[in-house]
Design an enzyme around this catalytic site. Structure first.
Site, PDB file in Angstrom:
ATOM      1  CG  HIS A  41      -1.844  -1.133   1.334  1.00 53.81           C
ATOM      2  ND1 HIS A  41      -1.430  -2.419   1.589  1.00 53.81           N
ATOM      3  CD2 HIS A  41      -3.190  -1.182   1.187  1.00 53.81           C
ATOM      4  CE1 HIS A  41      -2.494  -3.210   1.604  1.00 53.81           C
ATOM      5  NE2 HIS A  41      -3.574  -2.484   1.366  1.00 53.81           N
ATOM      6  CB  SER A  98       6.720   3.514   2.690  1.00 48.37           C
ATOM      7  OG  SER A  98       5.586   3.420   1.844  1.00 48.37           O
ATOM      8  CD  GLU A 116      -2.019   3.941  -3.615  1.00 48.35           C
ATOM      9  OE1 GLU A 116      -1.383   3.786  -2.546  1.00 48.35           O
ATOM     10  OE2 GLU A 116      -3.263   4.115  -3.643  1.00 48.35           O
ATOM     11  CG  ASP A 141      -6.590  -5.334  -3.674  1.00 45.23           C
ATOM     12  OD1 ASP A 141      -5.769  -5.815  -2.853  1.00 45.23           O
ATOM     13  OD2 ASP A 141      -7.755  -5.072  -3.371  1.00 45.23           O
ATOM     14  N   GLY A 142      -3.128  -4.350  -3.439  1.00 47.20           N
ATOM     15  CA  GLY A 142      -1.930  -4.914  -2.817  1.00 47.20           C
ATOM     16  C   GLY A 142      -2.138  -6.302  -2.249  1.00 47.20           C
ATOM     17  CG  ASP A 162       1.338   1.995   5.787  1.00 51.69           C
ATOM     18  OD1 ASP A 162       0.563   2.098   6.759  1.00 51.69           O
ATOM     19  OD2 ASP A 162       1.943   2.969   5.304  1.00 51.69           O
TER      20      ASP A 162
END
Ligand code: SAM
Length: 277
Positions: A41, A98, A116, A141-142, A162
């Site tokens: 994410h 990050s 993302e 979609d992570g 995250d």
């Protein structure tokens, strides 16, 4: 899909998460063997701390804003200094997310996969990582993408999970994703961020990790005397569940905690509490 990290970038929770990420990556860099970073994410990669979003919450000012002046202290723990240097190098009023922090610690043999889901954030992420040969942005979609990436061919690496915890079942999804990922890549280092709003939800996450056979975990939690509310923007506490923490990581984080906790409370009078267990 309303969550926008621009309101929270550089807040107390981001600061602790990103210092821990830097400490883990510095550990991985101790060996020449390549490693892989998967950021499930990833967010936008770079944030403008002078934006209306940041100004509206004031969270960055009460987070990274209070730490930057530490940079010149010669006694500073290495990972903390490295983190502050990275932030400063972005220039005034900019804060790295990050994925961008990760790219700054990549060597030519390492790689980053930054996932993302939000198209606008993914677009900014793409721009903020452009030109970095070994960083790949995936708009997806992570949770769905992660299993196919594991185990990474390097067989060494860190997975940062995250999510925004917007969905009611996000703790459950995180627990399931972590267990499934660990089954595929048991030796990986996992850094899982979570908000502390309900102790029961946090305990259930650790319970699920342990029930899935995940033995080695470390808990890093920061709690402030901010007034909490159901909204993340008024978050008072946050934590990191770290699977397979590097040797000595707990002591390193404790040292860092003793330096930053006095600065991360709601006011300068009351320090934040940072627990590393
Ligand atoms: N990891 C970033 C950092 O430390 O700078 C912050 C990430 S922010 C807390 C969460 C991000 O996850 C948001 O940008 C949101 O758009 C994105 N997101 C939400 N659901 C997602 C999903 N299922 N897969 C991938 N990204 C998602």
């Amino acid at each position: 899909m309303n969550y926008r990290h621009a309101f929270h970038a550089g807040n107390f929770a981001d600061v602790i998460k990103h210092i821990a990420l830097v400490a883990v990556l510095r550990h991985l860099r101790q060996k020449d063997k390549p490693f892989c970073i998967i950021d499930t994410h990833a967010g936008a990669g770079i944030y403008d701390l002078e934006s209306t979003e940041a100004a509206r919450t004031g969270e960055a000012a009460a987070g990274i804003g209070r730490l930057l002046s530490l940079h010149d202290d010669p006694q500073l723990p290495d990972a903390l200094r490295a983190y502050l240097t990275l932030v400063k190098q972005e220039g005034e009023g900019r804060y790295p997310g990050s994925a961008r922090i990760a790219t700054r610690l990549l060597r030519p043999q390492d790689r980053l996969v930054a996932i993302e889901r939000h198209p606008v954030a993914a677009g900014t992420l793409h721009t903020s990582l452009s030109g970095i040969r070994n960083a790949r942005v995936v708009e997806a979609d992570g949770y769905e993408r992660l299993p196919a990436l594991l185990p990474p061919h390097e067989r060494r690496g860190v997975i940062l999970i995250d999510p925004p915890y917007e969905a009611e079942n996000e703790f459950t999804r995180v627990g399931e994703a972590l267990a499934a990922a660990h089954r595929r890549f048991a030796t990986g280092i996992y850094v899982v961020w979570y908000p502390i709003k309900s102790r029961a939800a946090v305990d259930a996450l650790y319970g699920e990790a342990s029930a899935s056979g995940i033995g080695q975990t470390l808990r890093v939690e920061v709690e402030t005397d901010r007034v909490s509310s159901p909204e993340r923007e008024r978050l008072a506490g946050a934590g990191l569940l770290i699977v397979n923490p590097p040797f000595g990581f707990d002591d390193r984080m404790r040292r860092i905690a003793s330096v930053v906790a006095p600065l991360l409370g709601r006011t300068n009078q009351k320090p934040a509490t940072i627990t590393v267990v």
